[in-house]
Structure formats: C-alpha cells, structure tokens
Design an enzyme around this catalytic site. Structure first.
Site, PDB file in Angstrom:
ATOM      1  N   CYS A 241      -3.653   3.574  10.909  1.00 54.37           N
ATOM      2  CA  CYS A 241      -4.774   3.163  11.765  1.00 54.37           C
ATOM      3  C   CYS A 241      -4.536   1.756  12.278  1.00 54.37           C
ATOM      4  O   CYS A 241      -4.419   1.528  13.474  1.00 54.37           O
ATOM      5  CB  CYS A 241      -6.087   3.122  10.994  1.00 54.37           C
ATOM      6  SG  CYS A 241      -6.439   4.543  10.037  1.00 54.37           S
TER       7      CYS A 241
HETATM    8  N1  SAJ Z   1      -4.340  -5.692   4.961  1.00 57.87           N
HETATM    9  C1  SAJ Z   1      -4.043  -7.039   4.813  1.00 57.87           C
HETATM   10  N2  SAJ Z   1      -5.054  -7.922   4.641  1.00 57.87           N
HETATM   11  C2  SAJ Z   1      -6.366  -7.519   4.595  1.00 57.87           C
HETATM   12  C3  SAJ Z   1      -6.653  -6.139   4.741  1.00 57.87           C
HETATM   13  C4  SAJ Z   1      -5.632  -5.252   4.923  1.00 57.87           C
HETATM   14  O1  SAJ Z   1      -2.878  -7.436   4.858  1.00 57.87           O
HETATM   15  O2  SAJ Z   1      -7.233  -8.352   4.417  1.00 57.87           O
HETATM   16  C5  SAJ Z   1      -3.259  -4.743   5.183  1.00 57.87           C
HETATM   17  C6  SAJ Z   1      -3.142  -3.728   4.067  1.00 57.87           C
HETATM   18  O3  SAJ Z   1      -2.265  -4.194   3.067  1.00 57.87           O
HETATM   19  C7  SAJ Z   1      -2.553  -2.514   4.792  1.00 57.87           C
HETATM   20  C8  SAJ Z   1      -3.122  -2.642   6.202  1.00 57.87           C
HETATM   21  O4  SAJ Z   1      -3.546  -3.996   6.347  1.00 57.87           O
HETATM   22  O5  SAJ Z   1      -1.162  -2.588   4.864  1.00 57.87           O
HETATM   23  C9  SAJ Z   1      -4.290  -1.701   6.474  1.00 57.87           C
HETATM   24  O6  SAJ Z   1      -5.172  -1.882   5.410  1.00 57.87           O
HETATM   25  P1  SAJ Z   1      -6.683  -1.301   5.450  1.00 57.87           P
HETATM   26  O7  SAJ Z   1      -7.411  -1.876   4.285  1.00 57.87           O
HETATM   27  O8  SAJ Z   1      -7.258  -1.487   6.784  1.00 57.87           O
HETATM   28  O9  SAJ Z   1      -6.473   0.233   5.104  1.00 57.87           O
HETATM   29  P2  SAJ Z   1      -6.376   1.491   6.031  1.00 57.87           P
HETATM   30  O10 SAJ Z   1      -5.199   1.461   6.918  1.00 57.87           O
HETATM   31  O11 SAJ Z   1      -6.526   2.659   5.109  1.00 57.87           O
HETATM   32  O12 SAJ Z   1      -7.646   1.370   6.959  1.00 57.87           O
HETATM   33  C10 SAJ Z   1      -8.715   2.238   6.742  1.00 57.87           C
HETATM   34  C11 SAJ Z   1      -9.458   2.248   8.035  1.00 57.87           C
HETATM   35  N3  SAJ Z   1     -10.416   3.321   8.001  1.00 57.87           N
HETATM   36  C12 SAJ Z   1     -10.526   4.103   9.073  1.00 57.87           C
HETATM   37  O13 SAJ Z   1      -9.839   3.968  10.051  1.00 57.87           O
HETATM   38  C13 SAJ Z   1     -11.542   5.159   8.983  1.00 57.87           C
HETATM   39  C14 SAJ Z   1     -10.194   0.953   8.239  1.00 57.87           C
HETATM   40  O14 SAJ Z   1     -11.077   1.081   9.375  1.00 57.87           O
HETATM   41  C15 SAJ Z   1     -11.007   0.594   7.032  1.00 57.87           C
HETATM   42  O15 SAJ Z   1     -11.680  -0.638   7.271  1.00 57.87           O
HETATM   43  C16 SAJ Z   1     -10.059   0.443   5.868  1.00 57.87           C
HETATM   44  O16 SAJ Z   1      -9.493   1.749   5.644  1.00 57.87           O
HETATM   45  C17 SAJ Z   1     -10.794  -0.006   4.610  1.00 57.87           C
HETATM   46  O17 SAJ Z   1     -11.768  -0.771   4.757  1.00 57.87           O
HETATM   47  O18 SAJ Z   1     -10.333   0.364   3.534  1.00 57.87           O
END
Ligand code: SAJ
Length: 418
Positions: free
Chosen positions: A259
């Site tokens: 995403c």
């Molecule tokens: N990441 C960072 N720093 C942060 C947050 C994330 O480096 O502060 C990195 C993570 O390590 C990862 C990437 O970004 O590699 C994405 O992380 P994510 O927490 O956004 O996880 P995802 O990809 O599973 O995103 C999903 C998304 N959900 C949907 O699209 C329905 C996102 O919108 C959500 O906000 C996220 O999950 C969530 O909150 O867990």
C-alpha cells in the site's frame, strides 16, 4: 446469490466472511485454481482467516469457483483484485480491467457492481463503467448500479477488522451510492457516503499518501539529526506528548508493503496527467526509497569506527519482512539493503521467525537458527524488523555491534540507532 466476490485475497475473503455471517448467500470467483481448491477444502491462506472461519463459511453456503457464470445470478458483485505498479512504476490496472470484462459479459439488470481496489481517481468512471456498458449493452445508473468503496483491511490488526472500520462509499449516481450503502450496512457498523466515486477513490489515496509523506519526513530528519548528534527518537517521543495535532511516525530502513510505497504513485500518476509533477509526494518517495542505501552507509561507518570494513564482515540481518510480526515480504527494504551489503563483500546471514528461506537476486542467504550465536558471531547485527519473537534484551547484551533501524534498543557504545 446475494454477493459474488471477485478476487479471494486478504480483502475479498474478510468481505465474504462478514457477508456470510450476516446471512447472505456468497460465492467467491477466482482466476487461480489452487486458491479455489484450497478454500473449498477449508484451507485458508489468508492471515486473518482461520480454517475454522472457512469451515463456518462453507457450512453456510459459501463456495469458491472459477466459473464466471455465477455472476449472472448475483445481485451484488464486488471486485477486490490487486492494483500494483508495473516495472516502470506506473499503475497496472490489468487485473481490474480483466475482472471488469468478466463482469460485463455476465452482467444482468439490477446488479450492483462495486470496485474496492485502490486506484487513481476516475478509474471507476473512466475505465470500469465504459467497459461494463459497452460489453453488456446495459446503462450504468439505470440498468445496473456502480460504486467505489476503498478497502481498509489492515492485515494482522487485532483491533480493527471489516465490521468496525468505517467504510467510505461513492456512487456513479446517488441511487448507486444508496444501494452500495445499504449493501455494506448489512454487516459494517459505519458506512460513510460521499458524493461520487472520485471522492471515494481519492480518500483512500489521501489516507495512505498521508502516511507515506509523514514517514519520509521523519526519515529525512533521522539523516540530518545523526549528523547533528541529536537523538531524534527522543525528540519524537517528546513531540508525541502533545495531546492534540501530532501523530507519531518513526524512522525506519525503508517503506515496504503493497500500500504505502504504491498508493502515492497512483496519486502522482493522476496529477501528472494534468501536466505538472507532484513534487511533494515524489520527493517523499525519493527519500523513502533512499533509506536502504542510508542504512548500508550507517553499517559501513559503524564498522569503520571499529576499524573494520564491510568487505569480509559478517553481518546478520534481523527481520526480512516489510514490517514486524507478519510474514509478508512485499517491497521489503531488506532486499535492497542485502543487495548492497553483498555487493560490498559482506558475509550476510538472516534471522526471521516468519521466513524459512530467503535469497537476494537468486543468491540464497543463510538462515540463522540460533539468534544468540548469530549476534555473538556477527561483526555487526542489523535490526530491521522488531519481531516480538526476537529476544531484544539478549541481542542488546550479546551482540558485538548493532545498528538498530527501529529505535527499540538502548543506545550504547556497541548499539547505534538510525
Ligand atoms: N513505517 C515506517 N515508519 C512508520 C510507519 C510505517 O517506517 O512510522 C514503514 C513500515 O515499516 C512498513 C511501511 O512503512 O515498511 C508500511 O507500514 P504500515 O504500518 O503503513 O503498514 P501497511 O503497509 O500494512 O499499511 C496498512 C495500511 N492499511 C490499509 O491500506 C488498509 C495503512 O493505511 C494503515 O495505516 C497501516 O496498515 C496501519 O496503520 O497498520
């Protein structure tokens, strides 16, 4: 049939599950025979769907099929297929276009068609609708209804699932929107109608691009705070004490998943169509994409400070998935980091409870079975994902050197944080 779900992945299956639980007659349509076989045999390949969930669904009339003719007997059809990027980093709508053609040749009067796949604003109206109308001879908004409703499934999230996550819905017409609202309202607590499909498509891109650019902000700050000798991790915790108006994001080794690295490209594709670059988002993408090489640079400097080169150094990488505690490796930053370390001559191994074997461009990377031994033998331990299964106190105590890219260890003369 009340609902036909096209695409039985981590979005389609939770949708099917909740619809069955609400008493709807549900069928799942797939292009992948192995998925159909597994599901009908009660074997779930979806993180948040247990075999017991699946048995319950099967006992209540659900089945998966390859046979598109089920669509002609379904009064609601929801498309939940992937929308990745192609090798040129451009939106790849081939799965959506394929599913749309299948729907069009089986479309009957009175059907509601909903697209859930994340895509650029205008896709439902400019790509899906014309195909549906042309191939079926039916008119959208009159003979059938058409809507867009973004998926917000967050795999592994213990608190939020389909039922209790508000569902945005936009229709080609008000009637389309109202029908979609009524459909989702049968099993989702809060449905949020917006005035059109573009507003719903844009809401999803905004949600995830917002996340992407805020991660880039703290990643860039991590780079210059390191030069300034400022502990950004502390500053972030301090800033997070502000009870309003601040949302905490943390630096990391790069942004993975399907995403957050992808959705901003769908947004900039739309903006560029207007004829000018979407500088802000594209700069954020550059920053996040640069983090893996920054991590390698920090490993190099850490080793050099201890009079070692990367060449010939033993490096163990802890965590090769894209985020902690799930087995998903899509777009994982571990890959570019490992590629660069191998090119510099590092002797690389990895440890990850969720990954049994891992290779970089076809080169297998040896897997460490004993974490304690691994961090004692390695010249440097590179902490990439803080899986709960890792005994981080032991790593902190025993590792010779650690670069902690997640800010979960205490800084010390052997432990550095990004
Ligand atoms: N990441 C960072 N720093 C942060 C947050 C994330 O480096 O502060 C990195 C993570 O390590 C990862 C990437 O970004 O590699 C994405 O992380 P994510 O927490 O956004 O996880 P995802 O990809 O599973 O995103 C999903 C998304 N959900 C949907 O699209 C329905 C996102 O919108 C959500 O906000 C996220 O999950 C969530 O909150 O867990």
């Amino acid at each position: 049939i009340d609902l036909a779900v096209i695409g039985l992945g981590y979005v389609g299956m939770p949708l099917a599950k909740e619809a069955v639980a609400a008493g709807l007659r549900v069928v799942g349509l797939e292009v992948d025979p192995t998925k159909v076989e597994a599901l009908n045999a009660g074997q779930s390949y979806i993180d948040d769907l247990t075999d017991a969930d699946l048995d319950h669904m099967l006992a209540n009339g659900f089945s998966a099929t390859l046979d598109e003719s089920v669509l002609a007997r379904s009064n609601t059809i929801v498309i939940c297929v992937p929308t990745p990027l192609d090798e040129d980093h451009r939106p790849d709508l081939s799965a959506v276009e394929g599913a749309t053609r299948v729907v069009a040749r089986n479309l009957t009067k009175g059907t509601l068609v909903v697209l859930e796949s994340t895509t650029w604003p205008g896709t439902t109206d400019e790509v899906v609708r014309p195909t549906l109308e042309k191939d079926s001879g039916l008119v959208a908004g009159e003979d059938f209804h058409l809507a867009f409703s973004p998926e917000r499934i967050d795999p592994g999230n213990p608190k939020f699932g389909l039922r209790n996550t508000p569902k945005v819905v936009g229709g080609y017409t008000a009637t389309c929107r109202d029908r979609a609202k009524a459909f989702y309202g049968q099993f989702i607590e809060q449905v949020v109608p917006v005035s059109g499909t573009r507003e719903a498509e844009m809401a999803k891109l905004l949600e995830n691009t917002y996340r992407h650019v805020n991660i880039a902000l703290v990643n860039e700050m991590a780079i210059f705070c390191d030069e300034l000798g400022i502990d950004l991790w502390e500053s972030i915790e301090a800033a997070a004490t502000k009870p309003f108006g601040f949302q905490k994001f943390l630096p990391g080794p790069g942004v993975g998943g399907h995403c957050i690295p992808v959705d901003p490209s769908y947004l900039s594709y739309t903006v560029r169509k207007l004829g000018y670059p979407f500088r802000f988002v594209e700069l954020a993408q550059e920053i996040n994409e640069r983090m893996p090489s920054y991590v390698v640079n920090r490993v190099q400097r850490l080793l050099n400070r201890h009079r070692k080169a990367v060449n010939g150094a033993r490096v163990v990488m802890l965590g090769v998935t894209y985020k902690p505690d799930i087995a998903d490796e899509r777009e994982t930053p571990a890959l570019p980091v490992a590629r660069a370390l191998l090119e510099l001559g590092a002797e690389l191994t990895f440890a990850d409870p969720y990954v049994k074997e891992w290779s970089v461009d076809g080169t297998p990377v040896p897997r460490e079975e004993d974490l304690g031994e691994a961090v004692i033998n390695a010249d440097v331990t590179l902490l990439m994902q803080q899986h709960a299964a890792f005994d981080l106190d032991m790593v902190e105590a025993k590792a010779r050197l650690v670069l902690d890219t997640r800010g979960v260890l205490a800084e010390g003369e052997r432990v550095e944080r990004l």
